[in-house]
Design a protein around this motif. Structure first.
Motif, short mmCIF file in Angstrom:
data_model
loop_
_atom_site.label_atom_id
_atom_site.label_comp_id
_atom_site.label_asym_id
_atom_site.label_seq_id
_atom_site.Cartn_x
_atom_site.Cartn_y
_atom_site.Cartn_z
N ASP A 5 0.83 -1.21 0.00
CA ASP A 5 0.00 0.00 0.00
C ASP A 5 0.86 1.26 0.00
O ASP A 5 0.54 2.25 -0.66
N ALA A 6 1.96 1.22 0.76
CA ALA A 6 2.87 2.37 0.80
C ALA A 6 3.50 2.61 -0.56
O ALA A 6 3.61 3.75 -1.03
N LEU A 7 3.93 1.53 -1.23
CA LEU A 7 4.52 1.65 -2.56
C LEU A 7 3.51 2.21 -3.56
O LEU A 7 3.83 3.07 -4.38
N LYS A 8 2.28 1.73 -3.48
CA LYS A 8 1.25 2.22 -4.39
C LYS A 8 0.96 3.70 -4.14
O LYS A 8 0.75 4.46 -5.09
N LEU A 9 0.97 4.09 -2.87
CA LEU A 9 0.74 5.49 -2.53
C LEU A 9 1.84 6.38 -3.10
O LEU A 9 1.56 7.43 -3.71
N ILE A 10 3.09 5.97 -2.93
CA ILE A 10 4.22 6.76 -3.43
C ILE A 10 4.18 6.83 -4.95
O ILE A 10 4.46 7.88 -5.55
N ALA A 11 3.82 5.71 -5.60
CA ALA A 11 3.71 5.70 -7.06
C ALA A 11 2.62 6.64 -7.53
O ALA A 11 2.79 7.39 -8.51
N PHE A 156 16.95 5.68 -4.82
CA PHE A 156 17.41 6.58 -3.76
C PHE A 156 16.25 7.39 -3.20
O PHE A 156 16.18 7.66 -2.00
N TYR A 157 15.33 7.75 -4.07
CA TYR A 157 14.13 8.46 -3.61
C TYR A 157 13.33 7.57 -2.68
O TYR A 157 12.82 8.03 -1.64
N LEU A 158 13.21 6.30 -3.02
CA LEU A 158 12.47 5.35 -2.16
C LEU A 158 13.09 5.30 -0.77
O LEU A 158 12.38 5.28 0.24
N GLU A 178 7.87 -3.82 -9.35
CA GLU A 178 6.53 -4.07 -9.90
C GLU A 178 5.53 -2.99 -9.53
O GLU A 178 4.66 -2.64 -10.33
N GLN A 179 5.62 -2.45 -8.33
CA GLN A 179 4.58 -1.56 -7.83
C GLN A 179 4.88 -0.07 -8.03
O GLN A 179 3.95 0.73 -8.17
N ALA A 180 6.15 0.30 -8.01
CA ALA A 180 6.42 1.74 -7.94
C ALA A 180 7.56 2.25 -8.82
O ALA A 180 7.54 3.41 -9.21
N GLU A 181 8.55 1.42 -9.12
CA GLU A 181 9.76 1.94 -9.76
C GLU A 181 9.50 2.71 -11.05
O GLU A 181 9.99 3.85 -11.19
N PRO A 182 8.75 2.17 -12.03
CA PRO A 182 8.55 2.94 -13.26
C PRO A 182 7.86 4.28 -13.03
O PRO A 182 8.28 5.31 -13.57
N ALA A 183 6.80 4.29 -12.22
CA ALA A 183 6.06 5.54 -11.98
C ALA A 183 6.94 6.58 -11.30
O ALA A 183 6.98 7.76 -11.70
N VAL A 184 7.64 6.17 -10.26
CA VAL A 184 8.50 7.10 -9.52
C VAL A 184 9.67 7.54 -10.40
O VAL A 184 10.00 8.73 -10.48
N GLY A 185 10.29 6.58 -11.07
CA GLY A 185 11.43 6.90 -11.92
C GLY A 185 11.06 7.87 -13.03
O GLY A 185 11.77 8.86 -13.27
N ARG A 186 9.95 7.62 -13.71
CA ARG A 186 9.53 8.51 -14.79
C ARG A 186 9.29 9.93 -14.27
O ARG A 186 9.66 10.92 -14.92
N ALA A 187 8.63 10.03 -13.12
CA ALA A 187 8.33 11.35 -12.57
C ALA A 187 9.61 12.13 -12.26
O ALA A 187 9.71 13.33 -12.54
N ILE A 188 10.60 11.44 -11.69
CA ILE A 188 11.86 12.12 -11.35
C ILE A 188 12.62 12.49 -12.61
O ILE A 188 13.15 13.61 -12.72
#
Length: 278
Positions: A5-11, A156-158, A178-188
């Motif tokens: 849930d935390a990963l999904k929230l951050i994504a 590193f953001y994670l 699976e849950q967050a890396e692409p979304a977070v990475g793309r945003a950064i």
């Protein structure tokens, strides 16, 4: 809150442009902007870098690495170091500082250890990518070096968000990818205006599909990631190079095998990776 849930929230926050950067990162990003100025020549760059002792030390160390010194005389002053490696590499090293700062300054030993391991992995990948681009894929080595430096910036953001969500670094590494890396990475990558060819190469790394022998920048980054001597603590697909991995990379390039080329370059890779560690 559960880890998934935390990963999904951050994504979801990242997709909405809600990125929470650690304190202190602004200084490095401002320096990057100044170094990007077309009117920023070597003397101006040296003056800017002198204000950041950590960056200055890395610039001199990289200038004396086997990749850039080519057996030349050791350099001890910053101006000659910047002159030797060039402003592009100097900017990449500034981005290296910013990437490491993305993790913040975690007080918890487990988070500090994860940040240190992730940076050791990053240094290994960046050094390998530079050599693979120069000797195998015949791509711009400095672009490959830059891609290697930032390929784990989302990780590193994670780590920085794990102070708020301690459960983030617990559980399976695959959860992050699976849950967050692409979304977070793309945003950064978007926020930092990373050039599209580099962003596409990192996307290819997330997809995990490459060709042998490697051809593209994405292939270069994937192969470097697979051969890194330090595994990422966040991604199970990144593993320390196994003793029996050579047959997997024995594709022929210019009448030589990938494994033999990399073996010949091993000292350069280690020298550059060591210069990046801090």
């Amino acid at each position: 809150m559960e880890r998934i849930d935390a990963l999904k929230l951050i994504a979801e926050q990242a997709r909405n442009g809600e990125l929470v950067f650690p304190t202190g990162l602004d200084v490095s990003l401002k320096l990057l902007q100044q170094l990007d100025d077309p009117d920023c020549h070597i003397d101006r760059a040296v003056q800017l870098i002198k204000n950041d002792p950590l960056l200055a030390a890395r610039v001199v160390a990289v200038a004396n690495s086997a990749v850039y010194s080519r057996g030349g005389q050791a350099i001890t002053d910053l101006r000659n170091a910047v002159s030797r490696i060039g402003l592009r590499t100097t900017r990449t090293l500034t981005m290296a500082i910013a990437t490491r700062q993305m993790a913040g300054t975690p007080a918890q030993p487990a988070l500090r250890a994860a940040s240190e391991q992730l940076w050791a992995h990053t240094a290994s990948v960046a050094a390998l990518a530079q050599i693979i681009a120069r000797r195998i894929t015949r791509l711009d080595p400095e672009t490959a070096f830059f891609a290697g430096i930032i390929h784990e910036i989302g990780g590193f953001y994670l780590i920085s968000r794990a102070t708020e969500f301690p459960e983030l670094l617990q559980g399976e590494p695959a959860d992050w990818s699976e849950q967050a890396e692409p979304a977070v990475g793309r945003a950064i990558l978007t926020r930092l205006s990373i050039p599209e060819p580099v962003s596409q190469a990192i996307e290819a790394l997330w997809d995990g599909l490459r060709s042998l022998p490697p051809v593209t920048l994405g292939d270069t980054l994937l192969l470097a990631n697979e051969l890194a001597t330090v595994a990422s603590p966040l991604n199970e697909s990144s593993a320390t190079r196994a003793p029996d991995s050579a047959p997997l990379i024995d594709a022929v390039v210019d009448d030589a095998t990938l494994s033999s080329i990399l073996e010949e370059s091993a000292s350069e890779v280690e020298s550059l990776a060591a210069a990046l560690r801090f």
